[in-house]
Design a protein around this motif. Structure first.
Motif, PDB file in Angstrom:
ATOM      1  N   GLN A   1       2.853  10.180  -9.968  1.00  0.00           N
ATOM      2  CA  GLN A   1       2.179  10.349 -11.263  1.00  0.00           C
ATOM      3  C   GLN A   1       1.128  11.461 -11.230  1.00  0.00           C
ATOM      4  O   GLN A   1       0.569  11.813 -12.267  1.00  0.00           O
ATOM      5  CB  GLN A   1       1.522   9.036 -11.683  1.00  0.00           C
ATOM      6  N   GLY A   2       0.843  12.002 -10.050  1.00  0.00           N
ATOM      7  CA  GLY A   2      -0.151  13.067  -9.937  1.00  0.00           C
ATOM      8  C   GLY A   2      -1.581  12.567  -9.958  1.00  0.00           C
ATOM      9  O   GLY A   2      -2.511  13.345 -10.173  1.00  0.00           O
ATOM     10  N   LEU A   3      -1.819  11.297  -9.755  1.00  0.00           N
ATOM     11  CA  LEU A   3      -3.163  10.723  -9.758  1.00  0.00           C
ATOM     12  C   LEU A   3      -3.740  10.752  -8.346  1.00  0.00           C
ATOM     13  O   LEU A   3      -2.999  10.804  -7.361  1.00  0.00           O
ATOM     14  CB  LEU A   3      -3.098   9.269 -10.251  1.00  0.00           C
ATOM     15  N   PRO A   4      -5.072  10.744  -8.207  1.00  0.00           N
ATOM     16  CA  PRO A   4      -5.655  10.626  -6.867  1.00  0.00           C
ATOM     17  C   PRO A   4      -5.344   9.234  -6.296  1.00  0.00           C
ATOM     18  O   PRO A   4      -5.137   8.271  -7.027  1.00  0.00           O
ATOM     19  CB  PRO A   4      -7.149  10.823  -7.111  1.00  0.00           C
ATOM     20  N   LEU A   5      -5.328   9.179  -4.961  1.00  0.00           N
ATOM     21  CA  LEU A   5      -4.997   7.894  -4.331  1.00  0.00           C
ATOM     22  C   LEU A   5      -6.040   6.828  -4.638  1.00  0.00           C
ATOM     23  O   LEU A   5      -5.714   5.678  -4.886  1.00  0.00           O
ATOM     24  CB  LEU A   5      -4.848   8.071  -2.817  1.00  0.00           C
ATOM     25  N   ILE A   6      -7.328   7.225  -4.623  1.00  0.00           N
ATOM     26  CA  ILE A   6      -8.413   6.320  -4.983  1.00  0.00           C
ATOM     27  C   ILE A   6      -9.163   6.974  -6.134  1.00  0.00           C
ATOM     28  O   ILE A   6      -9.652   8.103  -6.003  1.00  0.00           O
ATOM     29  CB  ILE A   6      -9.373   6.082  -3.800  1.00  0.00           C
ATOM     30  N   PRO A   7      -9.286   6.296  -7.279  1.00  0.00           N
ATOM     31  CA  PRO A   7      -9.981   6.911  -8.424  1.00  0.00           C
ATOM     32  C   PRO A   7     -11.482   7.077  -8.132  1.00  0.00           C
ATOM     33  O   PRO A   7     -12.049   6.383  -7.293  1.00  0.00           O
ATOM     34  CB  PRO A   7      -9.730   5.942  -9.573  1.00  0.00           C
TER      35      PRO A   7
ATOM     36  N   ALA B   1       0.834  -1.207   0.000  1.00  0.00           N
ATOM     37  CA  ALA B   1       0.000   0.000   0.000  1.00  0.00           C
ATOM     38  C   ALA B   1       0.866   1.253   0.000  1.00  0.00           C
ATOM     39  O   ALA B   1       0.568   2.224  -0.724  1.00  0.00           O
ATOM     40  CB  ALA B   1      -0.926  -0.017   1.212  1.00  0.00           C
ATOM     41  N   GLU B   2       1.941   1.273   0.772  1.00  0.00           N
ATOM     42  CA  GLU B   2       2.835   2.433   0.789  1.00  0.00           C
ATOM     43  C   GLU B   2       3.491   2.623  -0.581  1.00  0.00           C
ATOM     44  O   GLU B   2       3.650   3.753  -1.052  1.00  0.00           O
ATOM     45  CB  GLU B   2       3.903   2.257   1.874  1.00  0.00           C
ATOM     46  N   ARG B   3       3.837   1.528  -1.249  1.00  0.00           N
ATOM     47  CA  ARG B   3       4.451   1.624  -2.575  1.00  0.00           C
ATOM     48  C   ARG B   3       3.468   2.202  -3.588  1.00  0.00           C
ATOM     49  O   ARG B   3       3.820   3.080  -4.396  1.00  0.00           O
ATOM     50  CB  ARG B   3       4.916   0.237  -3.022  1.00  0.00           C
ATOM     51  N   LEU B   4       2.198   1.753  -3.530  1.00  0.00           N
ATOM     52  CA  LEU B   4       1.190   2.267  -4.469  1.00  0.00           C
ATOM     53  C   LEU B   4       0.870   3.734  -4.200  1.00  0.00           C
ATOM     54  O   LEU B   4       0.637   4.512  -5.134  1.00  0.00           O
ATOM     55  CB  LEU B   4      -0.077   1.428  -4.397  1.00  0.00           C
ATOM     56  N   VAL B   5       0.848   4.161  -2.943  1.00  0.00           N
ATOM     57  CA  VAL B   5       0.583   5.564  -2.618  1.00  0.00           C
ATOM     58  C   VAL B   5       1.705   6.436  -3.176  1.00  0.00           C
ATOM     59  O   VAL B   5       1.460   7.494  -3.794  1.00  0.00           O
ATOM     60  CB  VAL B   5       0.435   5.749  -1.092  1.00  0.00           C
ATOM     61  N   LYS B   6       2.960   6.035  -3.015  1.00  0.00           N
ATOM     62  CA  LYS B   6       4.082   6.813  -3.553  1.00  0.00           C
ATOM     63  C   LYS B   6       4.043   6.871  -5.077  1.00  0.00           C
ATOM     64  O   LYS B   6       4.323   7.904  -5.682  1.00  0.00           O
ATOM     65  CB  LYS B   6       5.416   6.192  -3.099  1.00  0.00           C
ATOM     66  N   LEU B   7       3.664   5.762  -5.720  1.00  0.00           N
ATOM     67  CA  LEU B   7       3.577   5.716  -7.176  1.00  0.00           C
ATOM     68  C   LEU B   7       2.497   6.658  -7.688  1.00  0.00           C
ATOM     69  O   LEU B   7       2.721   7.426  -8.631  1.00  0.00           O
ATOM     70  CB  LEU B   7       3.304   4.279  -7.629  1.00  0.00           C
ATOM     71  N   ARG B   8       1.303   6.657  -7.075  1.00  0.00           N
ATOM     72  CA  ARG B   8       0.207   7.534  -7.522  1.00  0.00           C
ATOM     73  C   ARG B   8       0.523   9.008  -7.258  1.00  0.00           C
ATOM     74  O   ARG B   8       0.162   9.865  -8.053  1.00  0.00           O
ATOM     75  CB  ARG B   8      -1.104   7.140  -6.847  1.00  0.00           C
ATOM     76  N   GLU B   9       1.177   9.303  -6.119  1.00  0.00           N
ATOM     77  CA  GLU B   9       1.551  10.689  -5.855  1.00  0.00           C
ATOM     78  C   GLU B   9       2.586  11.166  -6.866  1.00  0.00           C
ATOM     79  O   GLU B   9       2.550  12.327  -7.303  1.00  0.00           O
ATOM     80  CB  GLU B   9       2.100  10.831  -4.427  1.00  0.00           C
TER      81      GLU B   9
END
Length: 155
Positions: free
Chosen positions: A132-138, A122-130
């Motif tokens: 890329q500038g995407l919201p954490l949950i679409p 989960a921490e890895r996915l949060v860093k990846l989305r931040e």
């Protein structure tokens, strides 16, 4: 009342002092031996012999009988040396091996529910989305065309 308690405590500490000083000698004696005969002054009567114990002799007899009534025992054996050896062995296995090594074993068990992995992922996915500038949950986390919703008229 307080004075009588102080005097009683003083007598008890005096009674326990010989036990503490001669503990090694007492441990080597068998618990089931007969008490020693104290030195006593005797007065002969016509029918039988009476022994009058002085204050020091009564004290020695009381201390010796106190040990026979309440021996310092762990309850493993009647022999004091075997009892002490068994108590130390049980303490070694009970505390050192079970508690210490048992705790280390449980600490190093693998994660059964994979909770550590899930948190790291989960921490890895949060860093990846931040990054890329995407919201954490679409907004459309689930596909709206696949959702079955109840009708508005069923109230």
């Amino acid at each position: 009342m307080a004075m009588s308690l102080c005097v009683r405590a003083l007598r008890l500490t005096r009674a326990a002092r010989p036990l503490l000083l001669n503990r090694a000698a007492v441990l080597t004696q068998s618990v089931h031996t007969a008490p020693r005969q104290p030195a006593a002054s005797s007065s002969v009567t016509s029918e039988h012999t009476e022994q009058h114990l002085g204050p020091e002799e009564e004290h020695e007899e009381e201390v010796h009988n106190m040990y026979l009534k309440n021996p310092d025992s762990f309850g493993f054996s009647d022999d004091p040396e075997a009892d002490l050896w068994n108590a130390r062995t049980v303490f070694l296995f009970g505390v050192t091996l079970c508690i210490v090594f048992g705790t280390i074993f449980v600490y190093y068990l693998p994660d059964p529910r994979s909770s550590i992995w899930a948190r790291k992922e989960a921490e890895r996915l949060v860093k990846l989305r931040e990054a890329q500038g995407l919201p954490l949950i679409p907004i459309n986390y689930y596909d709206p065309s696949n959702l079955v919703l109840p009708d508005d008229d069923q109230e």
